[in-house]
Design a protein around this motif. Sequence first.
Motif, PDB file in Angstrom:
ATOM      1  N   LYS A  53       0.939  -1.167   0.039  1.00  0.00           N
ATOM      2  CA  LYS A  53      -0.112  -0.099   0.099  1.00  0.00           C
ATOM      3  C   LYS A  53       0.970   1.304  -0.160  1.00  0.00           C
ATOM      4  O   LYS A  53       0.353   2.101   0.463  1.00  0.00           O
ATOM      5  CB  LYS A  53      -0.956  -0.101   1.071  1.00  0.00           C
ATOM      6  CG  LYS A  53      -1.906  -1.213   1.361  1.00  0.00           C
ATOM      7  CD  LYS A  53      -2.892  -1.471   0.170  1.00  0.00           C
ATOM      8  CE  LYS A  53      -3.556  -2.757   0.335  1.00  0.00           C
ATOM      9  NZ  LYS A  53      -4.404  -3.110  -1.049  1.00  0.00           N
ATOM     10  N   GLN A  54       1.882   1.277  -0.405  1.00  0.00           N
ATOM     11  CA  GLN A  54       2.916   2.452  -0.662  1.00  0.00           C
ATOM     12  C   GLN A  54       2.297   3.079  -1.830  1.00  0.00           C
ATOM     13  O   GLN A  54       2.269   2.792  -2.778  1.00  0.00           O
ATOM     14  CB  GLN A  54       4.348   2.022  -0.663  1.00  0.00           C
ATOM     15  CG  GLN A  54       5.503   3.104  -0.702  1.00  0.00           C
ATOM     16  CD  GLN A  54       6.677   2.691  -0.585  1.00  0.00           C
ATOM     17  OE1 GLN A  54       7.191   1.458  -0.752  1.00  0.00           O
ATOM     18  NE2 GLN A  54       7.574   3.831  -0.373  1.00  0.00           N
ATOM     19  N   PRO A  55       2.315   4.565  -1.480  1.00  0.00           N
ATOM     20  CA  PRO A  55       2.040   5.379  -2.576  1.00  0.00           C
ATOM     21  C   PRO A  55       3.058   5.634  -3.483  1.00  0.00           C
ATOM     22  O   PRO A  55       4.311   5.281  -3.445  1.00  0.00           O
ATOM     23  CB  PRO A  55       2.114   6.905  -1.823  1.00  0.00           C
ATOM     24  CG  PRO A  55       1.736   6.558  -0.452  1.00  0.00           C
ATOM     25  CD  PRO A  55       2.260   5.157  -0.151  1.00  0.00           C
ATOM     26  N   ILE A  56       2.666   5.607  -4.844  1.00  0.00           N
ATOM     27  CA  ILE A  56       3.336   5.750  -6.201  1.00  0.00           C
ATOM     28  C   ILE A  56       3.792   7.095  -6.434  1.00  0.00           C
ATOM     29  O   ILE A  56       2.837   7.917  -6.810  1.00  0.00           O
ATOM     30  CB  ILE A  56       2.926   5.040  -7.349  1.00  0.00           C
ATOM     31  CG1 ILE A  56       2.911   3.599  -7.088  1.00  0.00           C
ATOM     32  CG2 ILE A  56       3.772   5.102  -8.283  1.00  0.00           C
ATOM     33  CD1 ILE A  56       2.078   2.758  -8.033  1.00  0.00           C
ATOM     34  N   ASN A  57       5.014   7.722  -6.076  1.00  0.00           N
ATOM     35  CA  ASN A  57       5.320   9.074  -6.440  1.00  0.00           C
ATOM     36  C   ASN A  57       6.028   9.258  -7.553  1.00  0.00           C
ATOM     37  O   ASN A  57       6.982   8.416  -8.064  1.00  0.00           O
ATOM     38  CB  ASN A  57       6.174   9.537  -5.251  1.00  0.00           C
ATOM     39  CG  ASN A  57       5.322   9.719  -4.171  1.00  0.00           C
ATOM     40  OD1 ASN A  57       3.980  10.248  -4.198  1.00  0.00           O
ATOM     41  ND2 ASN A  57       5.679   9.341  -2.969  1.00  0.00           N
ATOM     42  N   PRO A  58       5.911  10.225  -8.568  1.00  0.00           N
ATOM     43  CA  PRO A  58       6.835  10.414  -9.608  1.00  0.00           C
ATOM     44  C   PRO A  58       8.285  10.719  -9.144  1.00  0.00           C
ATOM     45  O   PRO A  58       8.642  10.916  -8.174  1.00  0.00           O
ATOM     46  CB  PRO A  58       6.276  11.629 -10.133  1.00  0.00           C
ATOM     47  CG  PRO A  58       5.089  12.076  -9.717  1.00  0.00           C
ATOM     48  CD  PRO A  58       4.895  11.370  -8.213  1.00  0.00           C
ATOM     49  N   GLY A  59       9.225  10.338 -10.169  1.00  0.00           N
ATOM     50  CA  GLY A  59      10.639  10.403  -9.839  1.00  0.00           C
ATOM     51  C   GLY A  59      11.146   9.541  -8.784  1.00  0.00           C
ATOM     52  O   GLY A  59      12.203   9.814  -8.075  1.00  0.00           O
TER      53      GLY A  59
END
Length: 195
Positions: free
Chosen positions: A72-78
């Motif tokens: 459930k870790q958020p997907i962040n750009p870069g």
Amino acid sequence: MRGADIKRAYEAIVIGASAGGLTAIMTVIKELSETFPLPILVAKHIAAADGGGAAKVLNKVTPMPVFEAMDKQPINPGSVYLAPANYHMLTENKALVCLNCDERVCHARPSIDVLFRSAASVFGDRLIAIILTGANHDGAEGVRAVKRLGGLTIAQSPASAESVVMPNAAIATGSVDRVLPLDEISAFINELTTN
């Protein structure tokens, strides 16, 4: 696919690798732009005793943050997300990764096929999938899924791979758009993802 056909607003990259893969992944990510805009999700066949070591090594070669992924870790750009040992990593949606302990695929957990198929279903034609060096056929079915849903597929040229089985298996599917030497992949990705 050529020229304008492949230039679009991509939203994520998935990378699969096995034997010799850590060095190959390092080669790709260390040459990406310092302002690289996309999340990168990586499934590498990894020893159960890794203890996050691969993520620590990758963190040393790129300004992008590299995480051993958590459920459930958020997907962040870069940012780079590495599947932990003994877990499959999937994209639950465009915002979250999830982990599970389902059966091994191609004798592997994490499985490249599992990651690629789930990401293809979420990102469709906004996904770039890259198969690097490896010693089994994991990733071939995943490449088919990415291509079927309109994504862009890249394989490391077997001549530049430590182990040729994985790139050869992907290429043999007929679903690979580009076959590139390892040292040319990051430049190609940079070009595709800059405005």
